[in-house]
Design a protein around this motif. Structure first.
Motif, PDB file in Angstrom:
ATOM      1  N   PHE A 119       0.857  -1.188   0.000  1.00  9.88           N
ATOM      2  CA  PHE A 119       0.000   0.000   0.000  1.00  9.88           C
ATOM      3  C   PHE A 119       0.892   1.237   0.000  1.00  9.88           C
ATOM      4  O   PHE A 119       1.704   1.433   0.889  1.00  9.88           O
ATOM      5  CB  PHE A 119      -0.922  -0.009   1.226  1.00  9.88           C
ATOM      6  CG  PHE A 119      -1.759   1.227   1.375  1.00  9.88           C
ATOM      7  CD1 PHE A 119      -2.695   1.572   0.416  1.00  9.88           C
ATOM      8  CD2 PHE A 119      -1.617   2.044   2.489  1.00  9.88           C
ATOM      9  CE1 PHE A 119      -3.473   2.707   0.558  1.00  9.88           C
ATOM     10  CE2 PHE A 119      -2.385   3.180   2.648  1.00  9.88           C
ATOM     11  CZ  PHE A 119      -3.315   3.506   1.673  1.00  9.88           C
ATOM     12  N   GLU A 120       0.737   2.071  -1.029  1.00 13.69           N
ATOM     13  CA  GLU A 120       1.618   3.228  -1.206  1.00 13.69           C
ATOM     14  C   GLU A 120       1.101   4.490  -0.543  1.00 13.69           C
ATOM     15  O   GLU A 120       1.820   5.478  -0.469  1.00 13.69           O
ATOM     16  CB  GLU A 120       1.846   3.467  -2.703  1.00 13.69           C
ATOM     17  CG  GLU A 120       2.564   2.312  -3.377  1.00 13.69           C
ATOM     18  CD  GLU A 120       2.684   2.502  -4.873  1.00 13.69           C
ATOM     19  OE1 GLU A 120       2.167   3.503  -5.416  1.00 13.69           O
ATOM     20  OE2 GLU A 120       3.304   1.637  -5.509  1.00 13.69           O
ATOM     21  N   GLY A 121      -0.130   4.503  -0.111  1.00 14.17           N
ATOM     22  CA  GLY A 121      -0.669   5.681   0.555  1.00 14.17           C
ATOM     23  C   GLY A 121      -1.059   6.796  -0.387  1.00 14.17           C
ATOM     24  O   GLY A 121      -1.217   7.938   0.043  1.00 14.17           O
ATOM     25  N   LYS A 122      -1.228   6.488  -1.683  1.00 15.62           N
ATOM     26  CA  LYS A 122      -1.661   7.517  -2.633  1.00 15.62           C
ATOM     27  C   LYS A 122      -3.103   7.932  -2.350  1.00 15.62           C
ATOM     28  O   LYS A 122      -3.490   9.053  -2.621  1.00 15.62           O
ATOM     29  CB  LYS A 122      -1.523   7.013  -4.065  1.00 15.62           C
ATOM     30  CG  LYS A 122      -0.084   6.838  -4.491  1.00 15.62           C
ATOM     31  CD  LYS A 122       0.024   6.324  -5.901  1.00 15.62           C
ATOM     32  CE  LYS A 122       1.485   6.152  -6.272  1.00 15.62           C
ATOM     33  NZ  LYS A 122       1.655   5.548  -7.591  1.00 15.62           N
ATOM     34  N   ALA A 123      -3.860   6.994  -1.826  1.00 21.05           N
ATOM     35  CA  ALA A 123      -5.227   7.280  -1.379  1.00 21.05           C
ATOM     36  C   ALA A 123      -5.251   7.041   0.124  1.00 21.05           C
ATOM     37  O   ALA A 123      -4.317   6.453   0.691  1.00 21.05           O
ATOM     38  CB  ALA A 123      -6.215   6.341  -2.072  1.00 21.05           C
ATOM     39  N   LYS A 124      -6.314   7.468   0.769  1.00 22.67           N
ATOM     40  CA  LYS A 124      -6.447   7.195   2.193  1.00 22.67           C
ATOM     41  C   LYS A 124      -6.626   5.694   2.398  1.00 22.67           C
ATOM     42  O   LYS A 124      -7.144   4.997   1.518  1.00 22.67           O
ATOM     43  CB  LYS A 124      -7.666   7.921   2.766  1.00 22.67           C
ATOM     44  CG  LYS A 124      -7.512   9.410   2.849  1.00 22.67           C
ATOM     45  CD  LYS A 124      -8.738  10.014   3.493  1.00 22.67           C
ATOM     46  CE  LYS A 124      -8.559  11.519   3.643  1.00 22.67           C
ATOM     47  NZ  LYS A 124      -9.715  12.123   4.311  1.00 22.67           N
TER      48      LYS A 124
END
Length: 193
Positions: free
Chosen positions: A79-84
């Motif tokens: 999970f890259e954290g580009k979205a919440k």
């Protein structure tokens, strides 16, 4: 870890944001799952309610929730954290619900076909008494070739011409075997002994 330090740790985790928990979970997984568990605890109830409303029953919702939690557990490191996190979680949930819905739709198509009138292919008022766990049980009552035709028709959702091409059979032979396999299954459903 003593129970008082565990409860202190739980309190500290509950005060963390989702983003902080994700960072901690990515660092800790798979040695410990404390941060991951806190994330799932936060969303578990809503996750279940979303699934139950989408799928229409609690059994399937529970299965999908379990699958979502496993996907999150195994996918959290990527999970890259580009979205919440919440957005990512519900994206996974939506996709799993769609997958489950399609599986159920394929099963319903098979059950509907098992209740077809062979002359007209019109629906009969009564549905066959087959539950979703019993599908494999019923398919053992047809030979391997007929089972493959039924699986290609209902699981892969192929047209008869595609099935006939795959199985190197004539179109009319494919349709005939399909109808005979359905008739054989109908007999087993109506008279299982």
């Amino acid at each position: 870890m003593t129970s008082s330090s565990a409860s202190c740790s739980r309190i500290q985790l509950s005060e963390m944001t989702d983003e902080e928990l994700v960072i901690r979970a990515k660092r800790e997984l798979f040695h410990t799952t404390v941060a991951y568990e806190e994330l799932m605890r936060r969303y578990q109830r809503t996750l279940f309610n979303v699934c139950a409303r989408y799928l229409g029953n609690e059994r399937d919702a529970d299965d999908v929730c379990q699958e979502v939690m496993l996907k999150v557990l195994h996918g959290l490191k990527q999970f890259e954290g580009k979205a919440k996190f919440k957005t990512w979680l519900y994206s996974i949930t939506y996709n799993e619900c769609i997958t489950q819905y399609r599986k159920d739709k394929r099963k319903r198509r098979l059950y509907d076909a098992l209740s077809l009138d062979t002359q007209e292919e019109a629906h009969e008022p009564e549905q066959p008494a087959v539950d979703s766990k019993g599908l494999d049980h019923w398919l053992v009552h047809v030979n391997q070739v007929d089972r493959e035709i039924l699986v290609l028709r209902f699981v892969a959702e192929l047209e008869f011409q595609e099935i006939s091409d795959i199985m190197n059979m004539g179109l009319s032979a494919t349709k005939m075997r399909y109808k005979r396999a359905l008739e054989k299954l109908r007999k087993h459903i109506s008279n299982p002994f």
